[in-house]
Every structure is written in structure tokens, then in C-alpha cells.
Design a protein around this motif. Sequence first.
Motif, short mmCIF file in Angstrom:
data_model
loop_
_atom_site.label_atom_id
_atom_site.label_comp_id
_atom_site.label_asym_id
_atom_site.label_seq_id
_atom_site.Cartn_x
_atom_site.Cartn_y
_atom_site.Cartn_z
N ARG A 32 -68.36 10.10 -38.19
CA ARG A 32 -69.25 10.67 -39.19
C ARG A 32 -69.49 12.15 -38.95
N TRP A 33 -69.58 12.55 -37.65
CA TRP A 33 -69.86 13.96 -37.38
C TRP A 33 -68.69 14.84 -37.84
N THR A 37 -69.16 17.83 -40.64
CA THR A 37 -68.88 19.23 -40.29
C THR A 37 -67.65 19.78 -41.00
N ALA A 38 -66.87 18.91 -41.64
CA ALA A 38 -65.63 19.37 -42.27
C ALA A 38 -65.91 20.40 -43.38
#
Length: 281
Positions: A32-33, A37-38
Motif C-alpha cells: 500500500r505504501w 507514494t507512486a
Amino acid sequence: MSLGQVVRGHAPPGVEVARVVPVSGRRQVVPRWVRRTAGPVALVVLWQVLSATGVLEGDILASPGTIAATAGDLVSDGTLPSAMLVSLQRVAVGLVLGGVAGVVLALVSGLSRLGEDLVDATVQMLRSIPWVGVIPLFIIWLGIGEAPKIALISLGVAFHLYLNVYAGIRGVDAQLVEAGTSLGLSRWGLIRHVVLPGALPGAMTGLRYSLATAWLALVFGEQVNADDGLGFLMNQAREFFRTDVIVVCLVVYAILGLIADFLVRTLERLLLQWRPTFTGQ
């Protein structure tokens, strides 16, 4: 052989039984991180590419590399930490004062009809006034020191907390109140064990809105003859067309806002463990 035996793994000889995997389980799960952050990383990369190729000129908006170098300089000479500390103090004091005022008014208005008649109409009238528009009055009444800045933050915070706490109190299920009365709870017992816990989700929502408004009010407040703080840095940068310093201050505002929101979310999870909610799929 029955279907139950097949399901339990007792397949007939010569028949291979493969375990059924849900479609959702076959997907390659991206952490998920990484997903969160994408988007920001892609935006910064695009920004750097536009700056490096000359499409985005430096006097319009400095490149991410220049901004990072400027941030390092401001941190190393102590300018940015000092400004952050001053701004945090202003937000903290304004949040406490405005929070206390908003919660007290919401309790008075939400817990009694008389309080509602006396308080709610006045608050609803005042909150319809743009709080930024009262800056000149605050300057006349309180001068140009710290007081008008803190008063502006308090004003922005108080209305959000008032509305959400009041709505939380009035949104408590009447059947719970009736059940508490049937069990012999006194008025104070009803408020303590039924009404206030029921209003807590609304209060936490109001706190999140209030924090966001506090940072917004700080930006406006620090435009009023400030001699320190993030707003002061931005004003100085504007005079010298330093877009890199302005962006550094905006990034600091955003980071402080994210940290404050994270703290409130953590507090919300701790206080509302008894209230499971939908968390998305």
C-alpha cells in the motif's frame, strides 16, 4: 463419494482436486505504501524533467533539486527550525483556546434546549462571516503582535469543533438514551456513558477539520506584521522572488499538516476501538 468428502480432501482415485483460489487472491498485491507514494513521486519526477529541459523556467518555479538544496541550507543555518517552532507554538495555543471554546459552546448548546436557544443562533450567525475578513478588526483590537494571529487560529478552530461536537451530541441514537434511562442512569450518567461516547466520532472529525483550518489560519495570520515563523519566511521570499524558499515553506506546511492528521487518526483508532467501521476493500 459425497460432495462433502471431496471438499474435505478425500478425492476419488485418479481425480486431482485443485484448491480453489479467489480471483482477488491471484492478484499480485502491491504494498500500500508503494501505491500511496507512486503519485507524488511521479509528480516530482515530471516537475524535475520539465525544469531540466527548460519548459518550466526557474524564475517561475524552482526545480525540486534547487528546492532540496535550499531546504538543506535553511536547516543547516537554523532558520527553518526556528520558524517551524514559532509557527507550531502559534498553532498549538490557538488550537487549545479555540478547541476549548468550541467544545464548551457545543456542550452547552447540545445538552439542553435552553443552551441551544441561547448559543446556537449566535454561533451560526458568526460562523457565516468569513473569518479572514475579521483580520482588520483583530489588528485594531489586539494590535500587531501575537494576539491577532492566535485569535485568528482560535476563531477558525472553534467553529469546526462546535459544529461537529454539536452534531455528534444531537445524533446520538434516542433508543440508547431510552435504554440508559430504563436502566436507571441519572442525567449525568446518561451524558457520561451514552451521549459523550456517542458524540466522540463527530468530535474527532471536527478535530481533523480544525487542524486543517488552523494551518490555513496560520498562513493568513503570519501575514500580519510577523517577524518570525513560516509566514515571515514566505513574505521575505516573495520580496526577493525566491520561489524555492516559498515552496520549502509550503512543503513544511504540508508535512506538519500530515503529521497532525496522522496523530488524530491514531488517537481516533485508540478512542473508537468499540466502533468498527468500513475500511475499504
